[in-house]
Design a protein around this motif. Structure first.
Motif, PDB file in Angstrom:
ATOM      1  N   UNK A   1       0.852  -1.195   0.000  1.00  0.00           N
ATOM      2  CA  UNK A   1       0.000   0.000   0.000  1.00  0.00           C
ATOM      3  C   UNK A   1       0.885   1.242   0.000  1.00  0.00           C
ATOM      4  N   UNK A   2       0.641   2.127  -0.923  1.00  0.00           N
ATOM      5  CA  UNK A   2       1.441   3.341  -1.057  1.00  0.00           C
ATOM      6  C   UNK A   2       0.892   4.445  -0.170  1.00  0.00           C
ATOM      7  N   UNK A   3       1.766   5.354   0.197  1.00  0.00           N
ATOM      8  CA  UNK A   3       1.376   6.517   0.984  1.00  0.00           C
ATOM      9  C   UNK A   3       0.736   7.571   0.073  1.00  0.00           C
ATOM     10  N   UNK A   4      -0.028   8.505   0.660  1.00  0.00           N
ATOM     11  CA  UNK A   4      -0.656   9.541  -0.175  1.00  0.00           C
ATOM     12  C   UNK A   4       0.354  10.317  -1.025  1.00  0.00           C
ATOM     13  N   UNK A   5       1.538  10.625  -0.466  1.00  0.00           N
ATOM     14  CA  UNK A   5       2.531  11.376  -1.244  1.00  0.00           C
ATOM     15  C   UNK A   5       2.980  10.585  -2.466  1.00  0.00           C
ATOM     16  N   UNK A   6       3.142   9.270  -2.308  1.00  0.00           N
ATOM     17  CA  UNK A   6       3.543   8.447  -3.443  1.00  0.00           C
ATOM     18  C   UNK A   6       2.432   8.355  -4.480  1.00  0.00           C
ATOM     19  N   UNK A   7       1.197   8.214  -4.011  1.00  0.00           N
ATOM     20  CA  UNK A   7       0.072   8.175  -4.949  1.00  0.00           C
ATOM     21  C   UNK A   7      -0.106   9.508  -5.658  1.00  0.00           C
ATOM     22  N   UNK A   8       0.147  10.596  -4.950  1.00  0.00           N
ATOM     23  CA  UNK A   8       0.089  11.916  -5.596  1.00  0.00           C
ATOM     24  C   UNK A   8       1.111  11.996  -6.728  1.00  0.00           C
ATOM     25  N   UNK A   9       2.338  11.530  -6.480  1.00  0.00           N
ATOM     26  CA  UNK A   9       3.371  11.557  -7.514  1.00  0.00           C
ATOM     27  C   UNK A   9       3.002  10.669  -8.694  1.00  0.00           C
ATOM     28  N   UNK A  10       2.403   9.503  -8.419  1.00  0.00           N
ATOM     29  CA  UNK A  10       1.957   8.636  -9.506  1.00  0.00           C
ATOM     30  C   UNK A  10       0.851   9.329 -10.314  1.00  0.00           C
ATOM     31  N   UNK A  11      -0.039  10.027  -9.623  1.00  0.00           N
ATOM     32  CA  UNK A  11      -1.081  10.776 -10.330  1.00  0.00           C
ATOM     33  C   UNK A  11      -0.506  11.852 -11.228  1.00  0.00           C
ATOM     34  N   UNK A  12       0.540  12.535 -10.747  1.00  0.00           N
ATOM     35  CA  UNK A  12       1.197  13.539 -11.595  1.00  0.00           C
ATOM     36  C   UNK A  12       1.822  12.883 -12.820  1.00  0.00           C
ATOM     37  N   UNK A  13       2.404  11.693 -12.613  1.00  0.00           N
ATOM     38  CA  UNK A  13       2.981  10.958 -13.746  1.00  0.00           C
ATOM     39  C   UNK A  13       1.911  10.593 -14.758  1.00  0.00           C
ATOM     40  N   UNK A  14       0.802  10.039 -14.287  1.00  0.00           N
ATOM     41  CA  UNK A  14      -0.272   9.636 -15.201  1.00  0.00           C
ATOM     42  C   UNK A  14      -0.856  10.837 -15.928  1.00  0.00           C
TER      43      UNK A  14
ATOM     44  N   UNK B   1       0.155  16.016   0.571  1.00  0.00           N
ATOM     45  CA  UNK B   1      -0.845  15.151  -0.073  1.00  0.00           C
ATOM     46  C   UNK B   1      -1.633  14.368   0.975  1.00  0.00           C
ATOM     47  N   UNK B   2      -2.940  14.376   0.854  1.00  0.00           N
ATOM     48  CA  UNK B   2      -3.821  13.631   1.755  1.00  0.00           C
ATOM     49  C   UNK B   2      -4.913  12.994   0.907  1.00  0.00           C
ATOM     50  N   UNK B   3      -5.599  12.006   1.512  1.00  0.00           N
ATOM     51  CA  UNK B   3      -6.735  11.385   0.849  1.00  0.00           C
ATOM     52  C   UNK B   3      -7.908  12.359   0.905  1.00  0.00           C
ATOM     53  N   UNK B   4      -8.498  12.664  -0.232  1.00  0.00           N
ATOM     54  CA  UNK B   4      -9.583  13.634  -0.292  1.00  0.00           C
ATOM     55  C   UNK B   4     -10.908  12.988   0.079  1.00  0.00           C
TER      56      UNK B   4
END
Length: 862
Positions: A114-127, A189-192
């Protein structure tokens, strides 16, 4: 090779490339030695520069000796350049700046972590960046690509091949963008709340429970009965639970009047204040804690779900990361080429027959990037040939040598070169250099020993790979006895040339300058850097085909060295060397004189060409003005004739209504006859004053029909046939209707209409009479005046510009602008605005007959 990179300052150029990277991903990979440009093909034929002593910046930008690989790198830049022109709405650099190095988090997600919010935020920026940059791979319209040049098409194909992983991930980008948000002053970054309905409900319950808890705490703080028990009028938190600051004397385990009963969560340093959770708030605190735990559980579920989604497309995301890193490196190469105003070199193999290194008007790249004024020089070395550069110290010999070597390395890295036109660069497998002084006390190397070490390396390389070896020697065989050094240098050059290696050397040795004429035929070519003896400064110009003089004694004389010392030095020189030096100086002086003479001749030719152009333009303007004057006069006469014909028609109407006056049989009434006679005389006068024009094209129509397009030769206008009565034809012209004889017409062939005659303009001599000291009043007509009175300034100026444009189109040159007296504000606005209009030549206040200062008379011209 590592010494070559150091001598030619390859690291400095790589640092400039690194500065032009946009993404943290590419910048981090550039610091990894041996990254090899993230290109698996680059390893085939790549230069082996990644040695233990090589810096990260040097190793991060791969070079290749394979022409196909280098051409592909160059084509990728062409493709990106075209794509950025097609997709101007895309800011490639801004998109790349958002991409982080996410290799580890993506792999973790692929393994179920499970990734942290900061990591998921970075993946979202990549996508999101992948989705925004994917259109780079396709032009906005296929027709654009069809019309592009072959180089652009090849570049587009190369870019497609280089970025197979540049594929959009719209679903992942959308859900990550919706589910992860930035909050707080630092943008954490946090879960919205929008991540899931359950999370939104849980957080709503948390907020409701907290509000209820806060209201209860505030009621207790404000309760008068507890005022003595509380240490202060506020509530706070301990271990996530709301507590009150209670004096130690006001706390009670069993409760009582004026005391606080509850759970102690802490105390002040002095122990006088206890932080107590009142029993009245225990249930509310518990409800808040339960709601928070439920919200955290839902957050963990959301994070696990998002991480699973990332893991499901991990291979595509990894390829996308590679594609964006490669795109960033292509962009860095392109931006460096733009900073150098560079051109794409033509890459050839050293085995190609007649191959030669040719750099037209080359400049040293690092000097250009540093903003230094650089003198461009043509550099040319045939494969297997030699170039001997001579001339005074500080004249630019070493700069020319380094420019040539660095351009070779840049070509191997797929970079555009700082040349005036595309150059030709063979891909040498080995570049051996001896530049500067590599002496080392610790290594027991003298200056001469260090130089000879590089020479030995060059000889070995030339023996192993003759055509693939380029040798650059700065001051070959120095640091020892000059006579022996010169002999050794000549032997080295002959050996290298005999093996078939390409050699460029700088030298002061006279015997090396003679190699071009006394050495193997065609093996060596001289080149000289210039030096201005009068001003004692180098010109930095490199001239191929002639040797250069060291000019040491001449420079010393200009610098003020004692003449007796110089005379003694000249006496020590052999007659032959002195004659050669004097001859070279004389040759240089003659060359400079010829260059100056050629510049003077070219300047005179440019002046003569400009004068001829001005004369031709003046003649054309005079002819146009004369034609316009004649045309204007004829138009005025024709207008007068039309007015007379209108007057005749009006008189006829009046005569019909008036009592008839008897006239002899077969004759016309006297009044009508006078009118016709006057019209006939006026028509004859107009015809006599008309300038003969070239015969109108076309023949006299046999039998015009209604609707035919015809040309009225006598009026110089084209029109449409309205009626036919025998040989009398009624024609509708652009501004009037007329009836003429068929012989005055010319038929028009079907197809495009003939271009109308140019509208004549008033000659300057007629307009000038209304301006100047003896100005005459401008006759007032309906079409040459505009009334701006009563308008606001901005509206009046807009009306003025429209009127002047219309007047210019109607060939009005002197017009009247009525603005009135009033307060004078409108008059000032008009007169201040007129000089700003390009077609206003001059203006003046009105004369008394024109209206005085209440009007302004304007002279306009096209």
């Amino acid at each position: 090779m590592s010494s070559c990179l150091q001598h030619l300052e390859w690291r400095g150029l790589c640092e400039h490339l690194d500065q032009r990277l946009a993404s943290p991903l590419a910048r981090r990979s550039s610091a990894a030695p041996g990254s090899n440009d993230s290109d698996p093909e680059a390893s085939a034929g790549a230069s082996p520069e990644a040695s233990p002593g090589t810096s990260p910046a040097t190793a991060s930008w791969a070079r290749s000796n394979d022409p196909a690989v280098v051409r592909r790198w160059l084509s990728e830049q062409d493709g990106l350049e075209a794509a950025q022109q097609w997709r101007t709405e895309l800011n490639v650099g801004a998109e790349l700046m958002r991409v982080e190095a996410l290799g580890d988090p993506i792999q973790h997600a692929a393994r179920g972590a499970t990734l942290e919010p900061a990591e998921l935020w970075a993946v979202g920026q990549l996508a999101d960046a992948l989705g925004r940059l994917a259109p780079l791979l396709s032009p906005p319209d296929p027709v654009v690509l069809d019309l592009a040049s072959e180089d652009t098409k090849a570049g587009h194909r190369a870019l497609l091949d280089a970025l197979p992983g540049l594929v959009a991930q719209p679903e992942l980008a959308a859900i990550l963008t919706r589910s992860i948000a930035l909050e707080g002053p630092q943008g954490e970054p946090v879960v919205a709340d929008a991540a899931s309905p359950a999370l939104a409900r849980a957080r709503s319950q948390v907020r409701s429970a907290r509000q209820s808890l806060v209201r209860g705490a505030e009621r207790l703080v404000r309760r008068p009965a507890l005022s003595d028990a509380l240490a202060d009028k506020f509530w706070t938190e301990r271990e996530g639970r709301v507590v009150l600051p209670v004096r130690s004397s006001g706390f009670s385990r069993v409760g009582g009047q004026g005391t606080v009963k509850g759970i102690i969560h802490g105390a002040s340093t002095s122990g006088h204040t206890l932080y107590v959770e009142p029993s009245e708030l225990v249930d509310d605190n518990n409800r808040l804690r339960e709601a928070q735990m439920a919200a955290r559980a839902e957050e963990r579920r959301v994070l696990a779900d998002l991480s699973a989604r990332v893991g499901a497309v991990a291979p595509a995301l990894t390829e996308g990361l590679d594609a964006l890193a490669r795109l960033d490196r292509i962009r860095a190469r392109l931006r460096l080429g733009e900073a150098l105003a560079g051109h794409r070199p033509d890459v050839v193999s050293t085995d190609h027959k007649g191959a030669a290194l040719s750099l037209p008007a080359a400049r040293h790249p690092l000097m250009v990037l540093a903003g230094t004024q650089v003198v461009p020089n043509d550099l040319r070395v045939p494969v297997g040939g030699g170039l001997i550069i001579s001339g005074p110290n500080a004249g630019g010999k070493t700069v020319a040598l380094k420019t040539l070597g660095l351009c070779v390395l840049m070509t191997q890295a797929g970079l555009r070169l700082p040349t005036e036109a595309p150059g030709v660069v063979p891909l040498f497998g080995r570049v051996i250099t001896d530049v500067g002084d590599d002496q080392s006390i610790t290594a027991n190397l003298s200056t001469f020993s260090a130089h000879i070490g590089h020479v030995i390396e060059a000889l070995q390389s030339a023996a192993e790979d003759p055509s693939g070896t380029l040798v650059l020697l700065d001051e070959v065989a120095v640091g020892t006895d000059p006579e022996q050094g010169a002999a050794l240098a000549e032997a080295i050059l002959r050996r290298l040339s005999g093996c078939g290696a390409s050699v460029v050397v700088t030298t002061h040795y006279e015997r090396l300058k003679l190699l071009a004429t006394h050495g193997p035929p065609g093996a060596f070519v001289n080149a000289a850097v210039g030096f201005d003896l009068e001003n004692l400064r180098p010109t930095f110009e490199l001239r191929l085909g002639i040797p250069g003089s060291s000019s040491a004694i001449a420079v010393a004389r200009r610098l003020g060295v004692d003449e007796r010392v110089l005379t003694e030095a000249e006496a020590m020189l052999s007659d032959e060397r002195l004659r050669v030096d004097v001859l070279l100086q004389a040759l240089e002086a003659e060359r400079i004189a010829l260059v100056r003479e050629r510049e003077q001749v070219q300047a005179q030719q440019r002046e003569l060409g400009a004068a001829a152009a001005r004369l031709e333009a003046r003649e054309q303007r005079a002819e146009q003005q004369a034609q316009s004057a004649r045309g204007r006069a004829h138009e005025a006469a024709a207008q007068q004739l039309r007015e007379l014909e209108d007057e005749i028609r009006r008189r006829r109407k009046q005569l019909r209504k008036a009592p008839l006056i008897a006239a002899p049989d077969g004759q016309v009434a006297p009044a009508d006859a006078d009118a016709r006679d006057f019209a006939r005389k006026a028509r004859e006068a107009v015809s006599r004053g008309r300038v003969p024009a070239a015969p109108a094209p076309g023949s006299v129509p046999q039998l015009p029909e209604v609707g035919d397009r015809v040309f009225v030769e006598t009026l110089g206008a084209e029109g449409k046939v309205l009626a036919v009565k025998g040989d009398k034809i009624t024609v509708q012209l652009p501004r009037a209707k007329t009836t003429v004889d068929r012989s005055a017409l010319r038929a028009r062939a079907a197809g495009p209409r003939a271009a109308p005659r140019p509208t004549p303009v008033t000659p300057p001599s007629q307009v000038a009479q209304y301006f100047g000291a003896d100005a005459r009043p401008v006759p007032l007509r309906l079409d040459n005046a505009v009334d701006l009175r009563g308008q606001r300034a901005d509206e009046a100026l807009a009306m003025l510009e429209v009127f002047l444009d219309r007047a210019l189109a109607d060939d009005q040159e002197a017009v009247i602008v009525r603005h009135g007296h009033g307060s004078g504000a409108l008059r000032r606005a008009v007169r201040e605005h007129l000089p700003r209009l390009r077609h206003v030549r001059v203006h003046r206040p009105g004369l008394p007959p024109e209206g005085g200062d209440a009007v302004t008379v304007v002279w306009i011209e096209g």
